[in-house]
Design a protein around this motif. Structure first.
Motif, PDB file in Angstrom:
ATOM      1  N   ASP A 403       0.894  -0.854  -0.164  1.00 44.13           N
ATOM      2  CA  ASP A 403       0.017   0.028  -0.233  1.00 44.13           C
ATOM      3  C   ASP A 403       1.268   1.307  -0.202  1.00 44.13           C
ATOM      4  N   ILE A 404       0.621   2.252  -0.365  1.00 47.76           N
ATOM      5  CA  ILE A 404       1.602   3.451  -1.060  1.00 47.76           C
ATOM      6  C   ILE A 404       1.021   4.235   0.324  1.00 47.76           C
ATOM      7  N   ASP A 405       1.631   3.900   1.046  1.00 46.50           N
ATOM      8  CA  ASP A 405       1.262   4.709   2.692  1.00 46.50           C
ATOM      9  C   ASP A 405       2.552   5.223   3.133  1.00 46.50           C
ATOM     10  N   LEU A 406       2.505   5.833   4.729  1.00 46.37           N
ATOM     11  CA  LEU A 406       3.992   6.728   4.561  1.00 46.37           C
ATOM     12  C   LEU A 406       5.098   6.007   5.139  1.00 46.37           C
ATOM     13  N   PRO A 407       5.146   4.310   5.785  1.00 40.26           N
ATOM     14  CA  PRO A 407       6.016   3.742   5.575  1.00 40.26           C
ATOM     15  C   PRO A 407       7.222   2.821   5.321  1.00 40.26           C
ATOM     16  N   ALA A 408       5.547   2.683   4.102  1.00 42.71           N
ATOM     17  CA  ALA A 408       6.339   2.023   2.239  1.00 42.71           C
ATOM     18  C   ALA A 408       7.161   3.313   1.464  1.00 42.71           C
ATOM     19  N   MET A 409       6.629   4.546   1.447  1.00 43.40           N
ATOM     20  CA  MET A 409       7.241   5.660   1.292  1.00 43.40           C
ATOM     21  C   MET A 409       8.887   6.184   1.411  1.00 43.40           C
ATOM     22  N   SER A 410       8.448   6.063   2.984  1.00 46.53           N
ATOM     23  CA  SER A 410      10.596   5.914   3.835  1.00 46.53           C
ATOM     24  C   SER A 410      10.417   4.598   3.700  1.00 46.53           C
ATOM     25  N   ASN A 411      10.138   3.807   3.742  1.00 48.08           N
ATOM     26  CA  ASN A 411      11.479   2.935   3.104  1.00 48.08           C
ATOM     27  C   ASN A 411      12.128   2.716   1.781  1.00 48.08           C
ATOM     28  N   LEU A 412      11.230   3.282   0.853  1.00 46.00           N
ATOM     29  CA  LEU A 412      11.365   3.319  -0.283  1.00 46.00           C
ATOM     30  C   LEU A 412      12.657   4.736  -0.502  1.00 46.00           C
ATOM     31  N   GLY A 413      12.010   5.553   0.220  1.00 45.19           N
ATOM     32  CA  GLY A 413      13.017   7.070   0.384  1.00 45.19           C
ATOM     33  C   GLY A 413      14.261   6.319   1.298  1.00 45.19           C
ATOM     34  N   GLY A 414      14.445   5.848   2.404  1.00 48.06           N
ATOM     35  CA  GLY A 414      15.754   5.363   3.027  1.00 48.06           C
ATOM     36  C   GLY A 414      15.986   4.569   2.315  1.00 48.06           C
ATOM     37  N   SER A 415      16.058   3.796   0.849  1.00 51.74           N
ATOM     38  CA  SER A 415      17.137   3.019   0.861  1.00 51.74           C
ATOM     39  C   SER A 415      17.418   3.553  -0.952  1.00 51.74           C
ATOM     40  N   LEU A 416      16.799   4.361  -1.250  1.00 48.56           N
ATOM     41  CA  LEU A 416      17.617   5.239  -2.688  1.00 48.56           C
ATOM     42  C   LEU A 416      18.691   6.040  -1.882  1.00 48.56           C
ATOM     43  N   LEU A 417      18.459   7.066  -0.586  1.00 50.18           N
ATOM     44  CA  LEU A 417      19.070   7.371   0.092  1.00 50.18           C
ATOM     45  C   LEU A 417      20.810   6.976   0.203  1.00 50.18           C
ATOM     46  N   ILE A 418      20.734   5.650   1.347  1.00 52.20           N
ATOM     47  CA  ILE A 418      21.287   4.675   1.274  1.00 52.20           C
ATOM     48  C   ILE A 418      22.496   4.640  -0.188  1.00 52.20           C
ATOM     49  N   ALA A 419      21.876   3.792  -1.581  1.00 50.69           N
ATOM     50  CA  ALA A 419      22.344   3.382  -2.972  1.00 50.69           C
ATOM     51  C   ALA A 419      23.395   4.811  -3.312  1.00 50.69           C
ATOM     52  N   THR A 420      22.482   6.107  -2.822  1.00 48.14           N
ATOM     53  CA  THR A 420      22.835   7.141  -3.793  1.00 48.14           C
ATOM     54  C   THR A 420      23.927   7.809  -2.797  1.00 48.14           C
ATOM     55  N   PHE A 421      24.192   7.822  -1.345  1.00 50.83           N
ATOM     56  CA  PHE A 421      25.213   7.790  -0.598  1.00 50.83           C
ATOM     57  C   PHE A 421      26.421   7.009  -0.557  1.00 50.83           C
ATOM     58  N   ALA A 422      26.425   5.622  -1.097  1.00 48.58           N
ATOM     59  CA  ALA A 422      27.212   4.490  -1.332  1.00 48.58           C
ATOM     60  C   ALA A 422      27.769   4.703  -2.483  1.00 48.58           C
ATOM     61  N   LEU A 423      27.223   5.212  -3.525  1.00 50.37           N
ATOM     62  CA  LEU A 423      28.076   5.324  -4.496  1.00 50.37           C
ATOM     63  C   LEU A 423      28.591   7.031  -4.542  1.00 50.37           C
ATOM     64  N   TYR A 424      28.085   7.756  -3.964  1.00 49.06           N
ATOM     65  CA  TYR A 424      29.120   9.337  -3.992  1.00 49.06           C
ATOM     66  C   TYR A 424      30.604   9.086  -3.598  1.00 49.06           C
ATOM     67  N   THR A 425      30.262   8.626  -2.432  1.00 49.74           N
ATOM     68  CA  THR A 425      31.617   7.702  -1.155  1.00 49.74           C
ATOM     69  C   THR A 425      32.353   7.183  -2.659  1.00 49.74           C
ATOM     70  N   TYR A 426      31.812   6.352  -3.197  1.00 51.47           N
ATOM     71  CA  TYR A 426      32.706   5.582  -3.841  1.00 51.47           C
ATOM     72  C   TYR A 426      33.567   6.404  -5.339  1.00 51.47           C
ATOM     73  N   ALA A 427      32.561   7.141  -5.164  1.00 49.01           N
ATOM     74  CA  ALA A 427      32.847   8.423  -6.382  1.00 49.01           C
ATOM     75  C   ALA A 427      33.762   9.381  -5.688  1.00 49.01           C
ATOM     76  N   THR A 428      34.112  10.130  -5.225  1.00 51.06           N
ATOM     77  CA  THR A 428      34.833  10.763  -4.488  1.00 51.06           C
ATOM     78  C   THR A 428      35.685  10.639  -3.723  1.00 51.06           C
ATOM     79  N   ALA A 429      35.653   9.547  -2.940  1.00 49.48           N
ATOM     80  CA  ALA A 429      36.818   9.097  -2.276  1.00 49.48           C
ATOM     81  C   ALA A 429      38.305   8.745  -2.436  1.00 49.48           C
ATOM     82  N   LYS A 430      39.195   9.807  -2.020  1.00 44.25           N
ATOM     83  CA  LYS A 430      40.643   9.381  -2.810  1.00 44.25           C
ATOM     84  C   LYS A 430      41.609   8.874  -1.542  1.00 44.25           C
ATOM     85  N   LYS A 431      42.631   8.410  -2.403  1.00 40.92           N
ATOM     86  CA  LYS A 431      43.397   7.401  -1.205  1.00 40.92           C
ATOM     87  C   LYS A 431      44.650   8.381  -0.717  1.00 40.92           C
TER      88      LYS A 431
END
Length: 431
Positions: A403-431
Protein backbone atom coordinates in the motif's frame (compact mmCIF):
# COMPACT_ATOMS: atom_id res chain seq x y z
CA UNK A 1 101.57 -119.25 43.58
CA UNK A 2 98.98 -116.57 43.38
CA UNK A 3 100.13 -113.12 42.47
CA UNK A 4 98.79 -109.83 41.51
CA UNK A 5 100.04 -107.55 38.81
CA UNK A 6 99.53 -103.85 39.49
CA UNK A 7 99.99 -101.44 36.62
CA UNK A 8 101.57 -98.25 37.94
CA UNK A 9 100.95 -94.86 36.37
CA UNK A 10 104.55 -94.91 35.06
CA UNK A 11 103.85 -98.07 33.12
CA UNK A 12 106.06 -100.55 35.19
CA UNK A 13 104.78 -103.79 36.71
CA UNK A 14 105.53 -105.14 40.16
CA UNK A 15 104.86 -108.55 41.75
CA UNK A 16 103.49 -108.63 45.23
CA UNK A 17 102.58 -111.38 47.61
CA UNK A 18 99.32 -113.13 47.43
CA UNK A 19 98.13 -111.65 50.65
CA UNK A 20 99.31 -108.21 49.88
CA UNK A 21 97.92 -108.56 46.38
CA UNK A 22 94.58 -109.50 47.73
CA UNK A 23 94.59 -106.55 50.03
CA UNK A 24 95.67 -104.25 47.25
CA UNK A 25 93.05 -105.53 44.88
CA UNK A 26 90.33 -105.29 47.48
CA UNK A 27 91.49 -101.76 48.35
CA UNK A 28 91.45 -100.75 44.72
CA UNK A 29 88.06 -102.31 44.13
CA UNK A 30 86.67 -100.37 47.04
CA UNK A 31 88.35 -97.23 45.78
CA UNK A 32 86.91 -97.80 42.36
CA UNK A 33 83.45 -98.27 43.72
CA UNK A 34 83.75 -95.15 45.82
CA UNK A 35 85.07 -93.00 43.01
CA UNK A 36 82.54 -94.37 40.57
CA UNK A 37 79.64 -93.71 42.93
CA UNK A 38 80.88 -90.24 43.73
CA UNK A 39 81.62 -89.10 40.22
CA UNK A 40 79.37 -91.20 38.05
CA UNK A 41 77.13 -88.35 37.04
CA UNK A 42 79.86 -86.00 35.72
CA UNK A 43 83.15 -87.71 34.97
CA UNK A 44 82.03 -89.11 31.65
CA UNK A 45 81.20 -85.66 30.37
CA UNK A 46 84.47 -84.22 31.56
CA UNK A 47 86.61 -86.97 30.00
CA UNK A 48 84.83 -87.48 26.70
CA UNK A 49 83.73 -83.84 26.16
CA UNK A 50 87.24 -82.34 26.04
CA UNK A 51 89.13 -83.12 22.83
CA UNK A 52 92.20 -81.25 24.04
CA UNK A 53 92.97 -84.06 26.53
CA UNK A 54 94.04 -81.81 29.33
CA UNK A 55 93.09 -84.35 32.01
CA UNK A 56 95.31 -87.34 32.60
CA UNK A 57 93.98 -90.83 33.48
CA UNK A 58 95.55 -93.95 34.88
CA UNK A 59 94.43 -97.56 34.52
CA UNK A 60 95.30 -100.50 36.70
CA UNK A 61 94.54 -104.11 36.09
CA UNK A 62 94.93 -107.02 38.43
CA UNK A 63 94.28 -110.65 37.87
CA UNK A 64 93.19 -112.82 40.73
CA UNK A 65 92.33 -116.43 40.00
CA UNK A 66 91.84 -115.71 36.34
CA UNK A 67 89.65 -112.68 37.00
CA UNK A 68 90.86 -109.34 35.74
CA UNK A 69 89.68 -106.20 37.48
CA UNK A 70 90.25 -102.81 35.90
CA UNK A 71 90.31 -99.77 38.09
CA UNK A 72 90.19 -96.33 36.48
CA UNK A 73 90.62 -93.13 38.31
CA UNK A 74 90.40 -89.65 36.92
CA UNK A 75 91.13 -86.23 38.21
CA UNK A 76 88.11 -84.02 37.47
CA UNK A 77 88.20 -80.31 37.07
CA UNK A 78 85.62 -78.09 38.60
CA UNK A 79 83.14 -76.70 36.05
CA UNK A 80 84.24 -73.19 37.01
CA UNK A 81 87.93 -73.87 36.32
CA UNK A 82 89.16 -72.84 32.88
CA UNK A 83 90.48 -75.60 30.71
CA UNK A 84 93.80 -75.08 29.07
CA UNK A 85 93.64 -74.57 25.35
CA UNK A 86 95.87 -76.19 22.83
CA UNK A 87 96.12 -79.57 21.14
CA UNK A 88 96.72 -82.68 23.18
CA UNK A 89 99.72 -84.88 22.54
CA UNK A 90 99.13 -88.45 21.47
CA UNK A 91 100.93 -89.79 24.55
CA UNK A 92 98.62 -88.05 26.98
CA UNK A 93 95.38 -88.48 25.07
CA UNK A 94 92.75 -90.42 27.07
CA UNK A 95 91.78 -92.39 24.02
CA UNK A 96 95.38 -93.58 23.57
CA UNK A 97 96.03 -94.40 27.26
CA UNK A 98 92.77 -96.17 28.07
CA UNK A 99 90.97 -98.69 25.94
CA UNK A 100 87.36 -98.03 25.17
CA UNK A 101 85.10 -98.80 28.09
CA UNK A 102 81.41 -99.18 28.30
CA UNK A 103 81.46 -96.44 30.88
CA UNK A 104 82.91 -93.97 28.44
CA UNK A 105 79.98 -93.97 26.04
CA UNK A 106 78.57 -90.55 25.39
CA UNK A 107 76.02 -89.56 27.99
CA UNK A 108 72.95 -87.44 27.43
CA UNK A 109 74.98 -84.24 27.71
CA UNK A 110 77.46 -85.34 25.03
CA UNK A 111 74.96 -86.41 22.43
CA UNK A 112 75.01 -84.14 19.42
CA UNK A 113 71.98 -81.85 19.11
CA UNK A 114 69.24 -83.27 17.04
CA UNK A 115 68.75 -81.47 13.77
CA UNK A 116 65.15 -80.63 12.80
CA UNK A 117 63.79 -82.51 9.86
CA UNK A 118 64.46 -81.01 6.47
CA UNK A 119 60.75 -80.55 5.81
CA UNK A 120 60.33 -78.56 9.02
CA UNK A 121 63.40 -76.45 8.18
CA UNK A 122 62.06 -75.71 4.73
CA UNK A 123 58.60 -74.94 6.09
CA UNK A 124 59.87 -72.36 8.61
CA UNK A 125 60.62 -69.57 6.08
CA UNK A 126 57.39 -70.32 4.27
CA UNK A 127 55.48 -70.04 7.55
CA UNK A 128 57.23 -66.74 8.35
CA UNK A 129 56.41 -65.42 4.88
CA UNK A 130 52.82 -66.54 5.26
CA UNK A 131 52.59 -64.81 8.63
CA UNK A 132 53.99 -61.56 7.21
CA UNK A 133 51.60 -61.71 4.28
CA UNK A 134 48.74 -62.36 6.67
CA UNK A 135 49.80 -59.40 8.78
CA UNK A 136 49.76 -57.24 5.66
CA UNK A 137 46.33 -58.48 4.72
CA UNK A 138 44.82 -57.68 8.10
CA UNK A 139 46.19 -54.14 8.24
CA UNK A 140 43.37 -51.62 8.84
CA UNK A 141 42.28 -49.65 5.81
CA UNK A 142 43.49 -46.07 6.10
CA UNK A 143 41.26 -43.55 4.35
CA UNK A 144 42.70 -40.28 3.07
CA UNK A 145 41.93 -37.35 5.32
CA UNK A 146 40.93 -33.88 4.19
CA UNK A 147 41.96 -30.93 6.31
CA UNK A 148 40.35 -27.75 4.98
CA UNK A 149 42.28 -25.53 7.39
CA UNK A 150 45.61 -26.92 6.18
CA UNK A 151 44.48 -26.64 2.56
CA UNK A 152 43.62 -22.96 2.99
CA UNK A 153 46.90 -22.09 4.67
CA UNK A 154 48.48 -20.73 1.48
CA UNK A 155 47.44 -17.34 0.00
CA UNK A 156 46.99 -18.90 -3.43
CA UNK A 157 44.40 -21.39 -2.19
CA UNK A 158 42.68 -18.69 -0.15
CA UNK A 159 42.37 -16.49 -3.22
CA UNK A 160 40.99 -19.40 -5.25
CA UNK A 161 38.40 -20.19 -2.57
CA UNK A 162 37.14 -16.61 -2.37
CA UNK A 163 37.04 -16.40 -6.16
CA UNK A 164 34.76 -19.44 -6.23
CA UNK A 165 32.52 -17.97 -3.52
CA UNK A 166 32.29 -14.61 -5.32
CA UNK A 167 31.41 -16.30 -8.62
CA UNK A 168 28.74 -18.46 -6.93
CA UNK A 169 27.15 -15.44 -5.24
CA UNK A 170 27.17 -13.45 -8.48
CA UNK A 171 25.57 -16.24 -10.53
CA UNK A 172 22.85 -16.90 -7.94
CA UNK A 173 22.22 -13.17 -7.68
CA UNK A 174 21.58 -12.84 -11.42
CA UNK A 175 19.35 -15.95 -11.50
CA UNK A 176 17.24 -14.81 -8.55
CA UNK A 177 16.76 -11.31 -9.95
CA UNK A 178 16.21 -12.20 -13.61
CA UNK A 179 14.43 -15.59 -13.45
CA UNK A 180 12.83 -15.91 -10.01
CA UNK A 181 9.92 -18.06 -11.24
CA UNK A 182 12.29 -20.63 -12.77
CA UNK A 183 14.38 -20.79 -9.60
CA UNK A 184 11.27 -21.31 -7.46
CA UNK A 185 10.01 -24.05 -9.75
CA UNK A 186 13.35 -25.90 -9.65
CA UNK A 187 13.89 -25.52 -5.91
CA UNK A 188 10.28 -25.98 -4.76
CA UNK A 189 8.46 -27.94 -7.48
CA UNK A 190 5.61 -28.98 -5.18
CA UNK A 191 4.97 -25.55 -3.67
CA UNK A 192 2.36 -23.01 -4.65
CA UNK A 193 4.10 -19.63 -5.04
CA UNK A 194 2.60 -16.16 -5.19
CA UNK A 195 3.78 -12.83 -6.55
CA UNK A 196 4.99 -11.96 -3.05
CA UNK A 197 7.32 -14.99 -3.13
CA UNK A 198 8.76 -13.77 -6.42
CA UNK A 199 9.41 -10.35 -4.84
CA UNK A 200 11.16 -11.88 -1.81
CA UNK A 201 13.35 -14.08 -4.02
CA UNK A 202 14.47 -11.03 -5.97
CA UNK A 203 15.41 -9.32 -2.70
CA UNK A 204 17.50 -12.38 -1.89
CA UNK A 205 19.24 -11.86 -5.21
CA UNK A 206 20.29 -8.27 -4.47
CA UNK A 207 21.67 -9.25 -1.05
CA UNK A 208 23.79 -11.89 -2.81
CA UNK A 209 25.21 -9.09 -4.99
CA UNK A 210 26.54 -7.44 -1.83
CA UNK A 211 28.01 -10.78 -0.76
CA UNK A 212 29.81 -11.07 -4.09
CA UNK A 213 31.39 -7.64 -3.54
CA UNK A 214 32.69 -8.70 -0.11
CA UNK A 215 34.09 -12.01 -1.36
CA UNK A 216 35.75 -10.32 -4.31
CA UNK A 217 37.49 -7.91 -1.91
CA UNK A 218 38.64 -10.86 0.20
CA UNK A 219 40.06 -12.49 -2.92
CA UNK A 220 42.26 -9.46 -3.63
CA UNK A 221 43.31 -9.26 0.02
CA UNK A 222 44.37 -12.92 -0.08
CA UNK A 223 46.51 -12.28 -3.15
CA UNK A 224 48.18 -9.37 -1.35
CA UNK A 225 48.48 -11.38 1.90
CA UNK A 226 46.49 -8.78 3.85
CA UNK A 227 43.85 -11.04 5.37
CA UNK A 228 45.39 -10.71 8.84
CA UNK A 229 44.15 -7.10 8.93
CA UNK A 230 41.23 -6.38 11.26
CA UNK A 231 39.18 -5.13 8.29
CA UNK A 232 39.25 -8.46 6.49
CA UNK A 233 38.89 -10.45 9.68
CA UNK A 234 35.60 -8.65 10.31
CA UNK A 235 34.41 -9.19 6.76
CA UNK A 236 35.13 -12.91 6.94
CA UNK A 237 33.34 -13.12 10.28
CA UNK A 238 30.33 -11.39 8.69
CA UNK A 239 30.30 -13.90 5.81
CA UNK A 240 30.47 -16.80 8.27
CA UNK A 241 27.55 -15.33 10.26
CA UNK A 242 25.57 -14.99 7.03
CA UNK A 243 26.10 -18.70 6.25
CA UNK A 244 25.01 -19.70 9.74
CA UNK A 245 21.93 -17.50 9.32
CA UNK A 246 20.99 -19.27 6.08
CA UNK A 247 21.14 -22.65 7.84
CA UNK A 248 19.22 -21.37 10.88
CA UNK A 249 16.37 -20.03 8.71
CA UNK A 250 16.18 -23.33 6.84
CA UNK A 251 16.06 -25.30 10.10
CA UNK A 252 13.34 -23.03 11.52
CA UNK A 253 11.13 -23.60 8.45
CA UNK A 254 11.94 -27.26 7.85
CA UNK A 255 8.69 -28.80 9.17
CA UNK A 256 6.53 -26.88 6.70
CA UNK A 257 8.84 -26.63 3.69
CA UNK A 258 11.04 -29.74 3.64
CA UNK A 259 8.43 -31.82 1.83
CA UNK A 260 8.17 -29.12 -0.84
CA UNK A 261 11.89 -29.02 -1.61
CA UNK A 262 13.59 -30.77 -4.49
CA UNK A 263 16.21 -32.99 -2.85
CA UNK A 264 19.11 -31.91 -5.13
CA UNK A 265 18.32 -28.24 -4.53
CA UNK A 266 17.97 -28.78 -0.78
CA UNK A 267 21.38 -30.47 -0.72
CA UNK A 268 22.85 -27.69 -2.87
CA UNK A 269 21.48 -25.03 -0.49
CA UNK A 270 22.88 -26.75 2.60
CA UNK A 271 26.17 -27.66 0.95
CA UNK A 272 26.81 -24.13 -0.31
CA UNK A 273 26.07 -22.56 3.07
CA UNK A 274 28.26 -25.05 4.92
CA UNK A 275 31.14 -24.69 2.45
CA UNK A 276 31.05 -20.88 2.55
CA UNK A 277 31.01 -20.82 6.34
CA UNK A 278 33.79 -23.41 6.62
CA UNK A 279 36.03 -21.53 4.17
CA UNK A 280 35.70 -18.25 6.04
CA UNK A 281 36.27 -19.84 9.44
CA UNK A 282 39.31 -21.79 8.18
CA UNK A 283 40.91 -18.68 6.70
CA UNK A 284 40.28 -16.78 9.93
CA UNK A 285 42.07 -19.55 11.84
CA UNK A 286 45.06 -19.34 9.51
CA UNK A 287 45.38 -15.56 9.37
CA UNK A 288 44.24 -14.14 12.72
CA UNK A 289 47.34 -15.30 14.61
CA UNK A 290 45.08 -16.30 17.52
CA UNK A 291 43.12 -19.16 16.01
CA UNK A 292 39.38 -18.84 15.49
CA UNK A 293 39.05 -15.39 17.05
CA UNK A 294 37.39 -12.44 15.32
CA UNK A 295 38.85 -8.97 15.50
CA UNK A 296 37.50 -6.86 18.39
CA UNK A 297 34.83 -4.27 17.68
CA UNK A 298 35.55 -0.57 17.97
CA UNK A 299 32.46 1.10 19.39
CA UNK A 300 33.84 4.61 19.45
CA UNK A 301 31.72 7.49 18.19
CA UNK A 302 32.02 8.51 14.51
CA UNK A 303 34.79 10.99 13.80
CA UNK A 304 33.33 12.81 10.76
CA UNK A 305 30.01 13.26 8.88
CA UNK A 306 30.72 10.36 6.55
CA UNK A 307 31.24 8.10 9.55
CA UNK A 308 27.91 9.24 10.93
CA UNK A 309 26.29 8.32 7.64
CA UNK A 310 27.63 4.76 7.88
CA UNK A 311 26.52 4.54 11.52
CA UNK A 312 22.98 5.38 10.36
CA UNK A 313 23.20 2.62 7.75
CA UNK A 314 24.17 0.11 10.45
CA UNK A 315 21.06 0.97 12.46
CA UNK A 316 18.73 0.71 9.44
CA UNK A 317 20.11 -2.66 8.41
CA UNK A 318 19.74 -4.12 11.89
CA UNK A 319 16.12 -2.92 12.01
CA UNK A 320 15.47 -4.53 8.63
CA UNK A 321 16.83 -7.85 9.91
CA UNK A 322 14.47 -7.71 12.89
CA UNK A 323 11.53 -6.86 10.61
CA UNK A 324 12.11 -10.09 8.69
CA UNK A 325 11.16 -12.17 11.73
CA UNK A 326 8.17 -10.28 13.08
CA UNK A 327 4.87 -12.20 12.79
CA UNK A 328 3.15 -9.49 10.77
CA UNK A 329 3.48 -9.34 7.02
CA UNK A 330 6.32 -7.18 5.79
CA UNK A 331 4.37 -6.24 2.69
CA UNK A 332 0.62 -5.81 2.93
CA UNK A 333 -0.38 -7.05 -0.51
CA UNK A 334 -0.70 -10.75 -1.32
CA UNK A 335 -1.20 -13.25 1.51
CA UNK A 336 1.66 -15.53 2.61
CA UNK A 337 2.09 -18.94 1.02
CA UNK A 338 3.73 -22.03 2.52
CA UNK A 339 7.20 -20.89 1.42
CA UNK A 340 6.90 -17.15 2.09
CA UNK A 341 8.33 -17.31 5.67
CA UNK A 342 11.34 -19.21 4.34
CA UNK A 343 12.02 -16.66 1.59
CA UNK A 344 11.39 -13.78 3.99
CA UNK A 345 13.96 -15.15 6.40
CA UNK A 346 16.62 -16.00 3.83
CA UNK A 347 17.30 -12.42 2.83
CA UNK A 348 17.66 -11.37 6.47
CA UNK A 349 21.28 -12.74 6.73
CA UNK A 350 22.10 -10.77 3.59
CA UNK A 351 21.09 -7.52 5.28
CA UNK A 352 23.06 -8.57 8.37
CA UNK A 353 26.17 -8.79 6.18
CA UNK A 354 25.31 -5.31 4.84
CA UNK A 355 25.41 -4.02 8.44
CA UNK A 356 28.93 -5.53 8.82
CA UNK A 357 29.97 -3.83 5.59
CA UNK A 358 28.69 -0.49 6.89
CA UNK A 359 30.66 -0.94 10.13
CA UNK A 360 33.88 -1.64 8.20
CA UNK A 361 33.28 1.45 6.05
CA UNK A 362 32.63 3.57 9.17
CA UNK A 363 35.96 2.44 10.63
CA UNK A 364 37.73 3.20 7.34
CA UNK A 365 36.14 6.67 7.27
CA UNK A 366 37.43 7.36 10.80
CA UNK A 367 40.93 6.51 9.59
CA UNK A 368 40.60 8.39 6.28
CA UNK A 369 41.00 5.20 4.21
CA UNK A 370 37.83 5.19 2.09
CA UNK A 371 39.85 5.67 -1.10
CA UNK A 372 41.42 2.19 -0.87
CA UNK A 373 40.21 -0.36 -3.40
CA UNK A 374 38.64 -2.63 -0.79
CA UNK A 375 36.39 0.12 0.56
CA UNK A 376 35.50 1.27 -2.93
CA UNK A 377 34.31 -2.29 -3.69
CA UNK A 378 32.27 -2.36 -0.47
CA UNK A 379 30.61 0.96 -1.32
CA UNK A 380 29.81 -0.35 -4.77
CA UNK A 381 28.28 -3.48 -3.23
CA UNK A 382 26.05 -1.44 -0.92
CA UNK A 383 24.96 0.75 -3.84
CA UNK A 384 24.02 -2.34 -5.90
CA UNK A 385 22.07 -3.78 -2.96
CA UNK A 386 20.11 -0.62 -2.26
CA UNK A 387 19.42 0.35 -5.85
CA UNK A 388 18.24 -3.16 -6.56
CA UNK A 389 16.04 -3.15 -3.45
CA UNK A 390 14.56 0.22 -4.45
CA UNK A 391 13.62 -1.12 -7.89
CA UNK A 392 12.07 -4.29 -6.45
CA UNK A 393 10.20 -2.40 -3.74
CA UNK A 394 8.96 0.18 -6.23
CA UNK A 395 7.65 -2.65 -8.45
CA UNK A 396 5.83 -4.11 -5.47
CA UNK A 397 4.14 -0.75 -4.88
CA UNK A 398 3.09 -0.50 -8.52
CA UNK A 399 1.69 -4.06 -8.49
CA UNK A 400 -0.39 -3.38 -5.35
CA UNK A 401 1.66 -5.73 -3.21
CA UNK A 402 2.40 -2.76 -0.97
CA UNK A 403 0.00 0.00 0.00
CA UNK A 404 1.14 3.50 -0.73
CA UNK A 405 1.48 4.94 2.77
CA UNK A 406 4.05 6.67 4.95
CA UNK A 407 5.91 3.52 6.05
CA UNK A 408 6.18 2.30 2.46
CA UNK A 409 7.38 5.64 1.15
CA UNK A 410 9.91 6.03 3.98
CA UNK A 411 11.21 2.55 3.22
CA UNK A 412 11.68 3.38 -0.44
CA UNK A 413 13.20 6.79 0.32
CA UNK A 414 15.67 5.34 2.85
CA UNK A 415 16.84 2.71 0.37
CA UNK A 416 17.45 5.31 -2.32
CA UNK A 417 19.29 7.55 0.16
CA UNK A 418 21.68 4.77 1.23
CA UNK A 419 22.37 3.78 -2.38
CA UNK A 420 23.15 7.37 -3.37
CA UNK A 421 25.36 7.93 -0.33
CA UNK A 422 27.39 4.78 -1.03
CA UNK A 423 27.76 5.57 -4.71
CA UNK A 424 28.82 9.15 -3.98
CA UNK A 425 31.48 7.98 -1.51
CA UNK A 426 32.69 5.42 -4.05
CA UNK A 427 33.14 8.13 -6.66
CA UNK A 428 34.67 10.86 -4.49
CA UNK A 429 36.87 9.07 -1.94
CA UNK A 430 40.60 9.60 -2.53
CA UNK A 431 43.48 7.41 -1.47
Amino acid sequence: MQGSCLLQPSGSSKLTSVLSGKRACHGRVLRRSFVTAATRGDWRAEIEGNDSGSDKSAASSSSIKGTTTITATATLQSPAEPRPAGPASPATSPSAAVPPSPWTQPGPSQRPPQQPPAAATAAAPAAATSDSEGAKRVEPLSLPTFDLTELLASPKNQASAFTALAATSAILSVLCVVEPQAVLHIALPEAYTSDLDVTFLRIIGVTLAASAAVEYSLKHAAESQLLKSATYQRLMAGCAIKSVGFLAVLAANTPSTLQLWSLPMWLAYVGTAVAAGAINLSVISNTSGKGLVAAPLDLSLPQNPTSWGYATCISLYLLTVLACFVPETLFTGDPYSAVTPLLKGIWAPGFLLAAVMSYVLKDASDRGRLGASTFKNLNLGLAALEYGYSIIFGSAILSDQVDIDLPAMSNLGGSLLIATFALYTYATAKK
